[in-house]
Design a protein around this motif. Structure first.
Motif, PDB file in Angstrom:
ATOM      1  N   GLN A 224      -9.467   8.975   1.038  1.00 37.74           N
ATOM      2  CA  GLN A 224     -10.492   7.924   1.050  1.00 37.74           C
ATOM      3  C   GLN A 224      -9.884   6.560   0.722  1.00 37.74           C
ATOM      4  O   GLN A 224     -10.199   5.554   1.364  1.00 37.74           O
ATOM      5  CB  GLN A 224     -11.593   8.259   0.043  1.00 37.74           C
ATOM      6  N   ARG A 225      -9.016   6.554  -0.271  1.00 38.51           N
ATOM      7  CA  ARG A 225      -8.365   5.300  -0.647  1.00 38.51           C
ATOM      8  C   ARG A 225      -7.485   4.780   0.493  1.00 38.51           C
ATOM      9  O   ARG A 225      -7.479   3.576   0.792  1.00 38.51           O
ATOM     10  CB  ARG A 225      -7.524   5.510  -1.917  1.00 38.51           C
TER      11      ARG A 225
ATOM     12  N   ARG B  37       0.842  -1.204   0.000  1.00 35.11           N
ATOM     13  CA  ARG B  37       0.000   0.000   0.000  1.00 35.11           C
ATOM     14  C   ARG B  37       0.872   1.247   0.000  1.00 35.11           C
ATOM     15  O   ARG B  37       1.569   1.522   0.967  1.00 35.11           O
ATOM     16  CB  ARG B  37      -0.956  -0.028   1.199  1.00 35.11           C
TER      17      ARG B  37
ATOM     18  N   LYS C  99      -9.676  12.302  -2.394  1.00 36.99           N
ATOM     19  CA  LYS C  99      -9.864  10.952  -2.946  1.00 36.99           C
ATOM     20  C   LYS C  99      -8.757  10.012  -2.468  1.00 36.99           C
ATOM     21  O   LYS C  99      -9.000   8.834  -2.190  1.00 36.99           O
ATOM     22  CB  LYS C  99      -9.884  11.015  -4.469  1.00 36.99           C
ATOM     23  N   GLU C 100      -7.540  10.552  -2.354  1.00 40.85           N
ATOM     24  CA  GLU C 100      -6.427   9.722  -1.894  1.00 40.85           C
ATOM     25  C   GLU C 100      -6.594   9.362  -0.414  1.00 40.85           C
ATOM     26  O   GLU C 100      -6.256   8.249   0.002  1.00 40.85           O
ATOM     27  CB  GLU C 100      -5.098  10.453  -2.128  1.00 40.85           C
TER      28      GLU C 100
ATOM     29  N   GLU D  15      -9.750   3.408   3.295  1.00 40.18           N
ATOM     30  CA  GLU D  15     -10.363   2.132   2.909  1.00 40.18           C
ATOM     31  C   GLU D  15      -9.346   0.998   2.952  1.00 40.18           C
ATOM     32  O   GLU D  15      -9.636  -0.108   3.421  1.00 40.18           O
ATOM     33  CB  GLU D  15     -10.969   2.260   1.512  1.00 40.18           C
ATOM     34  N   GLU D  16      -8.128   1.280   2.472  1.00 41.58           N
ATOM     35  CA  GLU D  16      -7.095   0.243   2.441  1.00 41.58           C
ATOM     36  C   GLU D  16      -6.656  -0.138   3.853  1.00 41.58           C
ATOM     37  O   GLU D  16      -6.501  -1.322   4.176  1.00 41.58           O
ATOM     38  CB  GLU D  16      -5.892   0.748   1.635  1.00 41.58           C
TER      39      GLU D  16
END
Length: 424
Positions: free
Chosen positions: A300-301, A266, A297-298, A304-305
């Motif tokens: 959020q990613r 990641r 957006k990053e 989530e990861e």
């Protein structure tokens, strides 16, 4: 000395404010916080037991996962990443708390609205009552002594962090994010021991000096058995507000190369964004950022990861590597079984800076430069995802298990443990 210091910290409150009601006392009162004052170490489990068998106060008992957000060097945006990651997790529906473990330079008070920056008090049970902002409990030395510097010696700092960590009444949380101080000092070891940290998110910038220190941080977490689940490269690029073109200010790929080197899957990049460093409000709570921001957006990613990775960590198969037949054969154990590889074939695949170009992957050596009788003399763990190998020709390699999988598939053979001369 410790008692006088902590008692003095309690007296920063005006006399008229020392008691807000029955059972409310200033934080760090001796009778309420005996663990650090007596210099005792709490057990590493999140529910500690006294000698009489009764539960001691431990606010971590209802915390599912503890995540350390760390960096090897200061000024890389670690606190911004920590706070915004926390509020992004909150937006995803998780219960989240934040502990600012940087006693010397607390950042949390400046990253939330000034109306939040009140004094912290103790509850009837003697625990610290965290401040709240939008449903996220917050604890920081900056809330205890706002605007004041902390001239405190190392052992006392560790005791203070232990108290804030284990005696705060966090309640039921899915994630507790700890904003670690820069470096790899006493506080990092204290937190690792007291909180049973589940994983680390490491923040860096593209400069080589920062990456060197981040590598030290990853190795430090490995020593205390904390897996690094993500690398965040902050201030990685600049987007022109006139032409919207992305400019790579530093050589691209440094953080990505570090992630690949340690087998950390990641990897996230954030650009230079003035809104991201704006004090007083977490970036991800700004409505404009949510609509137009790539950084949003990053985040959020990232959230989530990280949230999906932590529950899976305990379930993951732990690959291993060991040497046989004097180190001339290396055995790689994976979910596909155990495969034997010639030591020289493994060394030829080394991706270190001495063996290959850091960015193109082009070889910097010839096959004949590697002795035919080279053997592995030592193998040590480098976290959950990689191993260090020392070779008989003096070379040292860092191999992620993902690369060992590739080598085993190409050059390996099914290993027979009864092979003559083998001895694990």
């Amino acid at each position: 000395i410790s008692f006088r210091l902590l008692r003095g910290m309690a007296t920063v409150l005006p006399a008229s404010n020392r008691r807000l009601g029955h059972g409310f006392f200033p934080v760090f009162r001796r009778a309420r916080f005996p663990q650090a004052l007596a210099g005792r170490h709490l057990a590493s489990s999140r529910t500690t037991q006294s000698r009489s068998g009764q539960n001691k106060l431990n606010g971590l008992s209802q915390v599912k996962f503890v995540v350390a957000v760390a960096s090897g060097k200061g000024g890389v945006g670690k606190s911004s990443v920590c706070v915004n990651l926390a509020y992004t997790l909150k937006q995803l529906g998780f219960k989240v708390g934040i502990l600012d473990a940087d006693v010397y330079g607390p950042s949390l008070p400046s990253m939330v609205p000034s109306t939040v920056a009140a004094k912290m008090y103790a509850s009837d049970k003697g625990g610290i009552i965290p401040l709240q902002y939008l449903g996220v409990p917050l604890v920081s030395m900056g809330f205890l002594r706002p605007g004041e510097h902390a001239a405190v010696r190392g052992p006392m700092v560790s005791a203070m962090v232990t108290q804030m960590l284990t005696t705060t009444e966090w309640g039921e949380l899915d994630f507790l994010l700890i904003d670690m101080p820069p470096g790899t000092g006493d506080i990092h070891l204290t937190v690792a021991q007291q909180a049973s940290v589940d994983a680390a998110v490491v923040v860096t910038t593209p400069q080589q000096l920062s990456l060197v220190d981040v590598e030290k941080g990853i190795r430090m977490f490995d020593q205390v058995k904390i897996p690094t689940v993500a690398i965040v490269e902050n201030m990685s690029f600049f987007v022109c507000d006139g032409c919207s073109k992305r400019h790579e200010i530093f050589q691209r790929g440094s953080g990505e190369h570090l992630a690949a080197q340690f087998g950390i899957e990641r990897y996230f990049r954030f650009g230079l964004d003035p809104k991201l460093s704006k004090p007083g409000m977490p970036f991800v709570l700004d409505e404009d950022s949510q609509v137009t921001g790539d950084s949003f957006k990053e985040f959020q990613r990232l959230a989530e990861e990280v949230s999906s990775a932590l529950p899976e960590l305990s379930k993951l198969f732990r690959p291993r590597l060991w040497k046989e037949v004097g180190g001339s054969i290396l055995i790689h154990s994976s979910e596909q079984g155990e495969r034997a590889m010639p030591a020289r074939s493994v060394l030829l695949a080394c991706r270190s800076a001495k063996m290959r170009d850091e960015f193109t992957g082009e070889r910097l050596f010839k096959d004949e430069d590697i002795p035919t009788d080279v053997v592995a003399t030592k193998i040590t763990s480098a976290g959950r995802y990689a191993v260090n190998i020392t070779w008989s020709n003096g070379h040292e390699s860092l191999f992620p298990f993902s690369l060992l999988n590739e080598i085993a598939s190409k050059d390996g053979q099914v290993w027979n443990a009864s092979f003559e001369g083998s001895a694990r």
